[in-house]
Design a protein around this motif. Structure first.
Motif, PDB file in Angstrom:
ATOM      1  N   ASN A  49       0.833  -1.206   0.000  1.00  0.00           N
ATOM      2  CA  ASN A  49       0.000   0.000   0.000  1.00  0.00           C
ATOM      3  C   ASN A  49       0.862   1.248   0.000  1.00  0.00           C
ATOM      4  N   SER A  50       1.955   1.195   0.747  1.00  0.00           N
ATOM      5  CA  SER A  50       2.851   2.350   0.795  1.00  0.00           C
ATOM      6  C   SER A  50       3.447   2.617  -0.594  1.00  0.00           C
ATOM      7  N   MET A  51       3.835   1.540  -1.263  1.00  0.00           N
ATOM      8  CA  MET A  51       4.407   1.678  -2.606  1.00  0.00           C
ATOM      9  C   MET A  51       3.362   2.246  -3.574  1.00  0.00           C
ATOM     10  N   LYS A  52       2.131   1.766  -3.430  1.00  0.00           N
ATOM     11  CA  LYS A  52       1.066   2.241  -4.340  1.00  0.00           C
ATOM     12  C   LYS A  52       0.682   3.692  -4.052  1.00  0.00           C
ATOM     13  N   ARG A  53       0.701   4.067  -2.758  1.00  0.00           N
ATOM     14  CA  ARG A  53       0.400   5.470  -2.424  1.00  0.00           C
ATOM     15  C   ARG A  53       1.412   6.392  -3.094  1.00  0.00           C
TER      16      ARG A  53
END
Ligand code: NDP
Length: 295
Positions: A10-14
């Protein structure tokens, strides 16, 4: 401890979503991933759906290229060539496996290196070995991100990679032995004699075999880090689908106990998809003459 892929992915996608928005502002279009899907393999259907969903979540476009199971190798190559020269397409993903009558390596070799967001091409793999700027294969890239996210040090560690495929085993082994990671890497495979010996000495084990529960907790150090890439479908009558997903690694405590282990599902698979988004963004930026850091 379980090393869930949820939070790091999720952090990478954010981050990808923020940069994707900037890209669209700068260039009046979204980064675009062409998703080539031949046939209707059920597992691939799920993977393709997840990849398109990730494009939507990160504000990227996707061009769906759904092709008949019986398409000829030549016709598929023509499609790839057309996508290479399509100026609206930044990344090309050919979902594997392909039907048996098609030579996978030959088809993949036609994807231009700058649009090879899976990082499977000889050029991108070569760049990885020579530590030049290219596109890094998604699963290895996702594993590195996950290790960093959980502050798992690789410097001076003994890493055993089980499996030597071109898409997982070989590239992750090469990445971890780079000076910036400084691990001592042993690459094992089906002809490795005494796998247990190597596993027992490993601080970090990366399993990419593709056989459910082929490695068990009694084979590794008590406090080892285990990155389980294996995604194996095993029959399970209790599931609506009739199958469950199992990793290559088998452990007893639900939370992994003293081990640090990535769950299957919910581990490396999520990282692979987020890395694909990052690679699409990188490819889009480079096609516009910049790096994503310049956005
Ligand atoms: P491959 O089938 O290409 O490679 C498997 C490797 O495992 C080979 O190198 C093989 O050795 C080795 N091997 C097989 N049996 C043994 C054994 N008993 N002991 C030691 N080594 C063995 O697999 P992939 O790398 O493509 O995929 C591996 C797994 O990872 C699969 O379950 C796949 O679905 C999953 N996967 C998951 C991804 C994700 O995002 N989570 C992404 C990519 C793959 P040899 O070379 O001698 O044949």
């Amino acid at each position: 401890m379980l090393l869930s892929g949820k939070e790091p992915s999720n952090s990478m996608k954010r981050d990808a979503a923020v940069l994707s928005e900037k890209f669209e502002k700068n260039f009046s279009r979204k980064p675009c991933l062409a998703v080539v899907f031949v046939g209707s393999n059920p597992a691939s259907t799920v993977y393709v759906r997840n990849k398109k969903k990730a494009c939507e979540e990160t504000g990227m476009g996707h061009l769906d290229v759904d092709l008949d199971e019986n398409i000829s190798e030549e016709a598929l190559i023509e499609k790839v060539k057309a996508l290479n020269s399509d100026s609206n397409v930044d990344g090309i993903l050919v979902q594997l496996p392909l039907p048996k009558h098609i030579n996978v390596s030959r088809v993949l070799s036609y994807i231009s290196a700058e649009k090879d967001v899976d990082g499977f091409s000889a050029e991108n793999l070569g760049k990885l070995l020579t530590e030049e700027k290219g596109l890094v294969a998604c699963t290895p890239k996702g594993i590195l991100y996950l290790l960093d996210y959980y502050n798992i040090e690789t410097e001076g560690k003994n890493v055993v990679v089980v499996g030597r495929s071109r898409i997982v085993g070989k590239p992750i082994a090469a990445l971890l032995e780079q000076k910036c990671r400084n691990a001592t890497v042993t690459l094992c495979h089906s002809s490795t004699k005494n796998l247990d010996f190597y596993l027992k000495n490993a601080d970090i084990v990366i399993c990419a075999v593709g056989k459910a529960h082929v490695i068990s907790e009694d084979m590794v150090k008590k406090d080892a880090v285990v990155i389980d890439v294996g995604t194996n479908r095993v029959p399970d009558a209790s599931k609506k689908s009739g199958y469950a997903l199992q990793g290559d690694f088998c452990y007893s405590a639900e939370d992994g106990g003293d081990l640090k282990v990535t769950p299957v599902p919910g581990g490396v698979g999520l990282m692979t998809v987020s890395s694909l988004m990052d690679n699409t963004l990188i490819a889009a930026c480079r096609r516009m003459g910049i790096e994503k850091e310049d956005l």
